[in-house]
Write a protein that holds these residues in place. Sequence first.
Motif, short mmCIF file in Angstrom:
data_model
loop_
_atom_site.label_atom_id
_atom_site.label_comp_id
_atom_site.label_asym_id
_atom_site.label_seq_id
_atom_site.Cartn_x
_atom_site.Cartn_y
_atom_site.Cartn_z
N GLU A 170 33.74 7.42 -30.97
CA GLU A 170 34.37 7.72 -32.25
C GLU A 170 35.32 6.59 -32.64
O GLU A 170 36.25 6.24 -31.91
N ILE A 171 35.06 5.99 -33.81
CA ILE A 171 35.83 4.83 -34.26
C ILE A 171 37.15 5.28 -34.87
O ILE A 171 37.19 6.13 -35.75
N LEU A 172 38.23 4.66 -34.39
CA LEU A 172 39.56 4.92 -34.94
C LEU A 172 39.84 3.95 -36.08
O LEU A 172 40.30 4.36 -37.15
N HIS A 173 39.57 2.65 -35.87
CA HIS A 173 39.75 1.62 -36.90
C HIS A 173 38.55 0.69 -36.86
O HIS A 173 38.15 0.25 -35.78
N ASP A 174 38.01 0.37 -38.02
CA ASP A 174 36.89 -0.56 -38.11
C ASP A 174 37.35 -1.78 -38.90
O ASP A 174 37.59 -1.70 -40.09
N PHE A 175 37.52 -2.90 -38.21
CA PHE A 175 37.95 -4.14 -38.82
C PHE A 175 36.78 -5.11 -38.89
O PHE A 175 36.88 -6.27 -38.48
N LYS B 223 38.67 5.64 -30.45
CA LYS B 223 39.71 6.63 -30.14
C LYS B 223 40.07 6.66 -28.66
O LYS B 223 41.20 6.98 -28.31
N ASN B 224 39.12 6.31 -27.80
CA ASN B 224 39.40 6.33 -26.36
C ASN B 224 40.14 5.06 -25.91
O ASN B 224 40.40 4.88 -24.73
N GLY B 225 40.46 4.15 -26.86
CA GLY B 225 41.20 2.93 -26.54
C GLY B 225 40.34 1.71 -26.34
O GLY B 225 40.84 0.59 -26.24
N ARG B 226 39.02 1.90 -26.27
CA ARG B 226 38.12 0.76 -26.10
C ARG B 226 38.13 -0.11 -27.34
O ARG B 226 38.22 0.39 -28.46
N ILE B 227 38.05 -1.42 -27.15
CA ILE B 227 38.01 -2.38 -28.25
C ILE B 227 36.71 -3.15 -28.15
O ILE B 227 36.36 -3.69 -27.10
#
Length: 140
Positions: free
Chosen positions: A4-9, A17-21
């Motif tokens: 689940e994407i928290l921010h899409d740049f 959301k789990n902190g993965r980048i």
Amino acid sequence: MANEILHDFFPLLRVYKNGRIERLMGQETVPPSLDPATGVQSKDVDIAPEINLSARIYLPPNADRSKKLPLLVYYHGGAFIIESAFSSQYQKHLNHLVAQANDAAGAFGESGRERGVGGRGMGQREREGDHLDMNPSIRL
């Protein structure tokens, strides 16, 4: 939640959301080498593994290893998100710069292992310089 994407740049990165980048570009690196076009020799050195800090050291051709050379210190920009001090475009640029200036150079950056997000403040950069002064193992 893992995907689940928290921010899409886009096109730079996505934060989940789990902190993965997930970095979407600029992750390619090249190994240190002897550049045949300039004669510049480069070497990677771990400066402070506890903060994931490395440097690529460049030595000009025909350098007298018994004498000290001026040192150009290069800090990679890109907010430590895009490219690195170890990418091909910076390797080529610093090879040419070192050959023309006949100075040594140190390019600081995160080593590529588990790179963090966000740049380093000036205090961190001063610490990087301290490591260079205090680390006798930084030699080609």
